[in-house]
Design an enzyme around this catalytic site. Structure first.
Site, PDB file in Angstrom:
ATOM      1  N   HIS A  54      -3.408   7.322   3.264  1.00  0.00           N
ATOM      2  CA  HIS A  54      -3.815   5.992   2.804  1.00  0.00           C
ATOM      3  C   HIS A  54      -5.156   5.635   3.445  1.00  0.00           C
ATOM      4  CE1 HIS A  54      -3.894   1.898   1.670  1.00  0.00           C
ATOM      5  NE2 HIS A  54      -3.490   1.401   2.832  1.00  0.00           N
ATOM      6  N   ASN A  90     -10.235  -0.154   0.834  1.00  0.00           N
ATOM      7  CA  ASN A  90      -8.781   0.009   0.724  1.00  0.00           C
ATOM      8  C   ASN A  90      -8.338  -0.512  -0.648  1.00  0.00           C
ATOM      9  OD1 ASN A  90      -6.017  -0.273   0.833  1.00  0.00           O
ATOM     10  ND2 ASN A  90      -5.967  -1.241   2.847  1.00  0.00           N
ATOM     11  N   CYS A 129       0.814  -1.224   0.000  1.00  0.00           N
ATOM     12  CA  CYS A 129       0.000   0.000   0.000  1.00  0.00           C
ATOM     13  C   CYS A 129       0.844   1.268   0.000  1.00  0.00           C
ATOM     14  CB  CYS A 129      -0.938   0.004   1.202  1.00  0.00           C
ATOM     15  SG  CYS A 129      -2.010  -1.430   1.256  1.00  0.00           S
TER      16      CYS A 129
HETATM   17  O1  UT7 Z   1      -3.240  -1.453   4.037  1.00  0.00           O
HETATM   18  C1  UT7 Z   1      -3.130  -2.206   5.219  1.00  0.00           C
HETATM   19  C2  UT7 Z   1      -4.257  -3.192   5.293  1.00  0.00           C
HETATM   20  N1  UT7 Z   1      -4.769  -3.583   6.550  1.00  0.00           N
HETATM   21  C3  UT7 Z   1      -5.240  -2.767   7.526  1.00  0.00           C
HETATM   22  O2  UT7 Z   1      -5.141  -1.581   7.503  1.00  0.00           O
HETATM   23  C4  UT7 Z   1      -5.929  -3.449   8.687  1.00  0.00           C
HETATM   24  C5  UT7 Z   1      -5.809  -2.723   9.998  1.00  0.00           C
HETATM   25  N2  UT7 Z   1      -6.679  -3.324  10.984  1.00  0.00           N
HETATM   26  C6  UT7 Z   1      -8.011  -3.077  11.000  1.00  0.00           C
HETATM   27  O3  UT7 Z   1      -8.509  -2.308  10.208  1.00  0.00           O
HETATM   28  C7  UT7 Z   1      -8.843  -3.718  12.092  1.00  0.00           C
HETATM   29  O4  UT7 Z   1      -7.988  -4.397  13.000  1.00  0.00           O
HETATM   30  C8  UT7 Z   1      -9.913  -4.707  11.530  1.00  0.00           C
HETATM   31  C9  UT7 Z   1     -10.991  -3.941  10.784  1.00  0.00           C
HETATM   32  C10 UT7 Z   1      -9.268  -5.723  10.606  1.00  0.00           C
HETATM   33  C11 UT7 Z   1     -10.561  -5.446  12.692  1.00  0.00           C
HETATM   34  O5  UT7 Z   1     -11.134  -4.500  13.583  1.00  0.00           O
HETATM   35  P1  UT7 Z   1     -10.890  -4.628  15.149  1.00  0.00           P
HETATM   36  O6  UT7 Z   1     -11.649  -3.562  15.793  1.00  0.00           O
HETATM   37  O7  UT7 Z   1      -9.400  -4.680  15.381  1.00  0.00           O
HETATM   38  O8  UT7 Z   1     -11.594  -6.006  15.476  1.00  0.00           O
HETATM   39  P2  UT7 Z   1     -10.992  -7.325  16.126  1.00  0.00           P
HETATM   40  O9  UT7 Z   1     -10.016  -7.966  15.200  1.00  0.00           O
HETATM   41  O10 UT7 Z   1     -10.552  -7.018  17.528  1.00  0.00           O
HETATM   42  O11 UT7 Z   1     -12.285  -8.217  16.219  1.00  0.00           O
HETATM   43  C12 UT7 Z   1     -13.348  -7.907  17.125  1.00  0.00           C
HETATM   44  C13 UT7 Z   1     -14.448  -8.925  16.938  1.00  0.00           C
HETATM   45  C14 UT7 Z   1     -13.937 -10.369  16.947  1.00  0.00           C
HETATM   46  O12 UT7 Z   1     -14.922 -11.156  17.606  1.00  0.00           O
HETATM   47  P3  UT7 Z   1     -14.746 -11.568  19.148  1.00  0.00           P
HETATM   48  O13 UT7 Z   1     -13.463 -12.339  19.212  1.00  0.00           O
HETATM   49  O14 UT7 Z   1     -14.709 -10.284  19.917  1.00  0.00           O
HETATM   50  O15 UT7 Z   1     -15.962 -12.397  19.401  1.00  0.00           O
HETATM   51  C15 UT7 Z   1     -13.890 -10.730  15.500  1.00  0.00           C
HETATM   52  O16 UT7 Z   1     -14.038 -12.124  15.271  1.00  0.00           O
HETATM   53  O17 UT7 Z   1     -15.066  -8.732  15.648  1.00  0.00           O
HETATM   54  C16 UT7 Z   1     -15.079  -9.986  14.941  1.00  0.00           C
HETATM   55  N3  UT7 Z   1     -14.978  -9.697  13.517  1.00  0.00           N
HETATM   56  C17 UT7 Z   1     -16.058  -9.468  12.751  1.00  0.00           C
HETATM   57  N4  UT7 Z   1     -17.369  -9.455  13.019  1.00  0.00           N
HETATM   58  C18 UT7 Z   1     -18.206  -9.177  12.004  1.00  0.00           C
HETATM   59  C19 UT7 Z   1     -13.850  -9.589  12.752  1.00  0.00           C
HETATM   60  N5  UT7 Z   1     -14.187  -9.303  11.481  1.00  0.00           N
HETATM   61  C20 UT7 Z   1     -15.550  -9.212  11.456  1.00  0.00           C
HETATM   62  C21 UT7 Z   1     -16.474  -8.943  10.432  1.00  0.00           C
HETATM   63  N6  UT7 Z   1     -17.796  -8.922  10.750  1.00  0.00           N
HETATM   64  N7  UT7 Z   1     -16.106  -8.662   9.168  1.00  0.00           N
END
Ligand code: UT7
Length: 317
Positions: free
Chosen positions: A242, A272, A108
Site C-alpha cells: 500500500h 495515496n 485502504c
Molecule cells: O492509508 C492510511 C492513511 N494515512 C497514513 O498513512 C498517514 C501515516 N502518517 C504519516 O504519513 C505521517 O505521520 C504524516 C505525513 C501525516 C506526518 O508526518 P510526521 O513526520 O509524522 O510529522 P508530524 O505529524 O510529527 O509533524 C511534524 C511537524 C509539525 O510541526 P511542529 O509541531 O513540529 O512545529 C507539523 O505541524 O510538521 C508539521 N506539518 C507540516 N508542515 C508542512 C504537518 N503537516 C505539514 C505539512 N507541511 N503538510
C-alpha cells in the site's frame, strides 16, 4: 485463484506540491521528504464511476475476457457521491456486464479484502470469473485546510480480473477497532426525530499513530503470511505494498532486512489512492516487465478500522 488481467484509470488533473502550497501553509520540501509524494492526480470533471468503468474495461481487455464472462463484480470504495446504489452496479451498466454486484468498504485495505472475498467464492465453486475494482476519490472527503492529511491523497481506480488457479498461496485480513485515529463522519439528511449531536467531520487522522500502527501491523502480517507459506522473506521477489508514505514502506523494508529493489513505489506520482494503490502499482510493474511467471509477490495494506491484509501470490500459477 489467480489474477489474469489488470487495468488502471487515472484522473486528468495533476496537482503538484507547489500548487497546494499556494493556498496552504506547506511546501514541496516538507511533503517530498516526509512522504515521498511529489504530485497527485485528482478528479475534476469526471465522475468516479467513469474511472471505475475505464479501469474495469482495461482489466477485462488485458484478461481477454468480455464483461458478460464475469460472474461477480466487487467494487472497493470508501466514499463517493452515491450512497446507494452501489458503484459496482453503476459500472455494471456502463461496461454491459450482467452479473451480480456489490461494494465493500474496508478503507485502504479494500483490495486485500476484495481478494479474500473473491477467493472464498472461487474456492467454493460458486463463481469462476470475478472483476474486482478499487475506485477512490479521497480528495472529496479530506479537509483541504488540514495540511496534515490533504497532502497525502490522490484519486484513481485500479481493477483486476480473477479466476480459478493456484496463484494465491495465503491471504490474511485483520481488524483492531481504532475508530478515532482515522475517520470520516459523513453528514446525513436531517430527521425530525433525531436528538443527538451528529458531529460531522471531514477526514480526521492522527498521523503519527497511523504511521506506527501501519509499520508494526504490516510487518507482522507480512512475516505471518510468508511463514504460513513455509517461506522466508528473501523468497519473495516483489513486495507490492500500500502506497501511503515512502517512510512507512522503507520502515517495513528495514524490519524485513531486504533490498530496496524489492519494494517498488509510485506514490511520488499518485499519492495515496486508498484501496487502489496496489492494483495500480501491480499494473505498472507488469507493464514495465518487472514481474515474470513464477515470481513470488507479497501484497500488504492497512487502513482505517484499523484494518490490515496481506497475501502471497505466485504469478501466473
Ligand atoms: O492509508 C492510511 C492513511 N494515512 C497514513 O498513512 C498517514 C501515516 N502518517 C504519516 O504519513 C505521517 O505521520 C504524516 C505525513 C501525516 C506526518 O508526518 P510526521 O513526520 O509524522 O510529522 P508530524 O505529524 O510529527 O509533524 C511534524 C511537524 C509539525 O510541526 P511542529 O509541531 O513540529 O512545529 C507539523 O505541524 O510538521 C508539521 N506539518 C507540516 N508542515 C508542512 C504537518 N503537516 C505539514 C505539512 N507541511 N503538510
Amino acid at each position: 485463484m489467480r489474477i489474469i488481467g489488470t487495468g488502471v484509470s487515472i484522473p486528468e488533473l495533476k496537482v503538484t506540491n507547489d500548487m497546494i502550497a499556494e493556498f496552504l501553509d506547506t511546501n514541496d520540501e516538507w511533503i517530498s521528504t516526509r512522504t515521498g509524494i511529489k504530485e497527485r492526480k485528482l478528479i475534476s470533471t469526471k465522475n468516479l464511476f467513469h474511472l471505475a468503468a475505464d479501469a474495469a474495461s482495461k482489466a477485462l481487455e488485458s484478461a481477454g475476457k468480455k464483461a458478460t464472462d464475469m460472474d461477480l463484480i466487487i467494487c472497493s470504495n470508501v466514499a463517493n457521491s452515491y450512497i446507494t446504489p452501489s458503484l459496482s452496479s453503476i459500472v455494471q451498466g456502463i461496461i454491459k456486464a450482467t452479473c451480480p454486484c456489490f461494494d465493500i468498504n474496508n478503507a485502504c485495505t479494500g483490495f486485500l479484502t476484495g481478494l479474500d472475498i473473491a477467493d472464498a467464492y472461487i474456492s467454493s465453486g460458486k463463481y469462476k470469473n470475478i472483476l474486482l475494482i478499487c475506485a477512490e476519490e479521497p480528495s472529496r472527503f479530506c479537509d483541504w485546510g488540514d495540511r496534515n492529511a490533504c497532502i497525502l491523497f490522490g484519486d484513481a481506480a485500479g481493477a483486476v480480473v480473477l479466476t480459478e488457479g493456484e496463484g494465491l498461496k495465503k491471504i490474511i485480513t485483520t481488524t483492531a477497532s481504532m475508530p478515532d485515529v482515522l475517520y470520516y463522519r459523513r453528514k446525513l439528511e436531517p430527521s425530525p426525530f433525531v436528538k443527538k449531536d451528529e458531529n460531522y467531520k471531514a477526514l480526521q487522522m492522527v498521523g503519527k499513530e497511523v504511521f506506527k500502527t501501519a509499520v508494526t501491523s504490516s510487518t507482522r502480517d507480512i512475516k505471518r503470511v510468508i511463514s504460513e507459506c513455509g517461506m522466508v522473506p528473501s523468497d519473495v521477489d516483489l513486495f507490492v505494498l500500500h502506497q501511503a508514505n515512502l517512510r512507512i514502506i522503507d520502515s517495513i523494508r528495514q524490519h524485513l532486512d531486504l533490498p530496496e529493489e524489492k519494494f517498488p513505489h509510485n506514490l511520488d506520482k499518485y499519492g495515496n489512492t486508498s484501496s487502489a494503490t496496489i492494483p495500480i502499482l501491480l499494473d505498472e510493474q507488469l507493464k514495465a516487465g518487472k514481474i515474470k511467471n513464477g515470481d513470488i509477490l507479497c501484497f500488504s495494506a492497512f487502513g482505517a478500522g484499523f484494518s490490515t491484509g496481506a497475501c502471497i501470490m505466485k504469478w501466473n500459477a
